[in-house]
Design a protein around this motif. Sequence first.
Motif, short mmCIF file in Angstrom:
data_model
loop_
_atom_site.label_atom_id
_atom_site.label_comp_id
_atom_site.label_asym_id
_atom_site.label_seq_id
_atom_site.Cartn_x
_atom_site.Cartn_y
_atom_site.Cartn_z
N GLU A 1 0.84 -1.19 0.00
CA GLU A 1 0.00 0.00 0.00
C GLU A 1 0.88 1.25 0.00
O GLU A 1 1.80 1.37 0.81
CB GLU A 1 -0.89 0.02 1.25
N GLU A 2 0.57 2.20 -0.88
CA GLU A 2 1.32 3.46 -0.93
C GLU A 2 1.35 4.14 0.43
O GLU A 2 2.37 4.71 0.83
CB GLU A 2 0.69 4.38 -1.97
N GLU A 3 0.27 4.08 1.16
CA GLU A 3 0.17 4.72 2.46
C GLU A 3 1.21 4.19 3.44
O GLU A 3 1.62 4.89 4.36
CB GLU A 3 -1.23 4.50 3.03
N HIS A 4 1.64 2.95 3.25
CA HIS A 4 2.57 2.32 4.18
C HIS A 4 4.00 2.33 3.66
O HIS A 4 4.84 1.57 4.14
CB HIS A 4 2.11 0.90 4.50
N SER A 5 4.27 3.19 2.69
CA SER A 5 5.65 3.43 2.24
C SER A 5 6.15 4.72 2.88
O SER A 5 5.37 5.57 3.32
CB SER A 5 5.70 3.56 0.71
N THR A 6 7.45 4.87 2.93
CA THR A 6 8.02 6.12 3.44
C THR A 6 7.53 7.29 2.60
O THR A 6 7.21 8.36 3.14
CB THR A 6 9.56 6.04 3.41
#
Length: 729
Positions: free
Chosen positions: A594-599
């Motif tokens: 998920e993009e949200e859980h990337s830096t």
Amino acid sequence: MNAAPLAPTALRARDLTEGDRAALLEDLRRGLRGEARGGRYDRLLYATDASLYQMEPVCVVFPAGADDVRHVLRVARQARVPVLPRGGGTGLSGQTVNHAIVLDFSRDMASLLELNVEERWARVQPGIVLAELNRLAARHALLYGIDPSTANRATIGGGVGNNSCGAHSIVYGKTIDNVLSVETVLSDATRAVFERLDGPALDAKLRGDGLEGHVYRELRRIGVEQHEEIERRFPKIMRRVSGYNLDDFVNDSGPMDLARMVVGSEGTLAVVTEAKLRLHPLPKVKGIAAVHFRTLVEAAEATVAGLEHPVSAIELVDDVIVTRCRASVGFKLLAAFVQGDPGGILFIEFAGDSEAEVVAKLEALDADLKRRGLGYATVTTTDAAAQRDMWRMREAGLGLIMSVRGDAKPVGFVEDTAVAPEKLPEFIKRFQQIVGGHGTTAAYYGHASVGCLHIRPMVNSKTREGLRQMEQIATEVADLVLEFGGSLSGEHGDGIVRGVFTERMFGPTLTNAFREVKRAFDPEGLLNPGKIVDTPAFGENLRLGPETRNLEPPTYLDFSFEGGIARAAEQCNGQGACRKFEGGMCPSFMVTREEEHSTRGRANLLRYAFAGTLPHAELTGDRLFAALDLCVECKACKSECPSGVDMAKLKYEVLAQRNQARGVPLRARLFAHVNTLARLTAPFAPLANLAARQGALRALVARLGGVHPERPLPAFAAQTFPRWFRRRR
């Protein structure tokens, strides 16, 4: 520069009411196997890529297959809003942001469907990462030859959209040379397979009904009508990816391959749902000569000499990359081979069937360069680990140069020029004069073997003077590229940042022909409008611009090195190195995809809150807390992000601000004082451990302590450590 207003469909998408958006989402979800999201946070996560630009989408869809894509196109057509196909979001030209329904293929359409070892091809979905495809192909001693520096997170679909290349294009060519066919969904939601056709099969397509038949007829007409202008205006170099590939359609008879038009079209003509790709044998042995030069011009002269040898790559890095690499916590060891303070280094690679063959090639190159008096030091190696470290330094080039602190950055707006390699020495001299004439400097790196350099002038886009400086440099560089018979884009695509120069490069006649191509495929303007032609203005829709005004709250931690907490979040430039599936960064993204859980995702959300795109109050809100919650504060980003984003430090501060505003939660207090709890429980340890296994207490611990009911709790010890230690003194 030429600019156009937003396309009517994009304008409508930008101005949708919340009621219209809710109705659109309902229509999307009604026939979707995948997932559709329309929350503000979900949209903002896809409002940027690795470019200068920021455009908030309508919603985000994670399609589960081609039928989902067709459904989305039908709904979009009815609602008169655009659709934007997207992979890893590593685009550098603004081609992967728009006011549109974003199709993110990277989560659920990312598979290798078929691999034919004997015929050397693979059939893949668009969301598969290049490195993953090559990992699977390597089991059969094969590789996919396109290798941009973002290969560990960039997707095949994005590469097809961009006509990506990489370090070894002198051997393997561009994406267009490695795509055998594509399965697509057209703007009217019909499916079409594009591949090389001739004879009766092509005649049937040219006579066909519907949009597909119309496209075949129009491409033949436009190409034939414009063949003289194409011959006159298209650059005669390998690395031309600007514009549409009309040069493949200039004959009035013979075969047609519409896959070659889709490649490089940046999602503006069709949505690719599968691609059949050419594979190549893996080289048996490789070796690198890292040749050091006093100046970049000398390195360019050596490139011309190096091309007289059977090289497989010639890559350039400059002193800025070396300096930033040496200063980086996680990358400084990669510069251990560097001797002195070179103005430029060429990584010259050879391949062969044996180590002796490769060593002989390296020695011949070294002798030739010494005879010509080029270079002051050469480090050669055939050791795989040493070569990997050299390549890592080159691949981290963008991130390393962007690790400089402050508002002035080496920005990507003229970073993809390509000229004939023999013209590089003079081209670099003239480029340096332009940059110096505007009172600034630039970082230089790229694919010297094919004359494609990624040159990034140091400018501050957050000031009006800096923006004017960018526009002036871009205009002068465009004229320089034309003078040298080159291309404004050698692999990164046009998007917005070079789309504004399409008419300058190709002239009004071919620009109108490009518009005809776009209308043939997409008469209603549904597919990523405003890219390549009729783009918004260069200085509109900027992620960081003169209008940027950041909140700078008092902080517990010292952010003076970063220039303040807002600039610490702005340090993320969107390159997406945190979306890789190797190393330590980013563990939460590796699990959830998920993009949200990337830096990158977290840094963007923080940046929005500091800049006021999200209300400042969101800094202490539940939704931002949820985005930060899965960050395990491992600090991998501090060492593995080439730009030096430290998400753990940002999370510490934001949580402290939240606790100050809302109070420290009971869960945090319990874990903070677990030693006290263990000491008080020690006399009753057996009873406490028995109770901890009971359902009622587990439910209470789950509710108050946030510990999952299925997670075993640690057992309390009957004897504390201090007591145990005192007995043994």
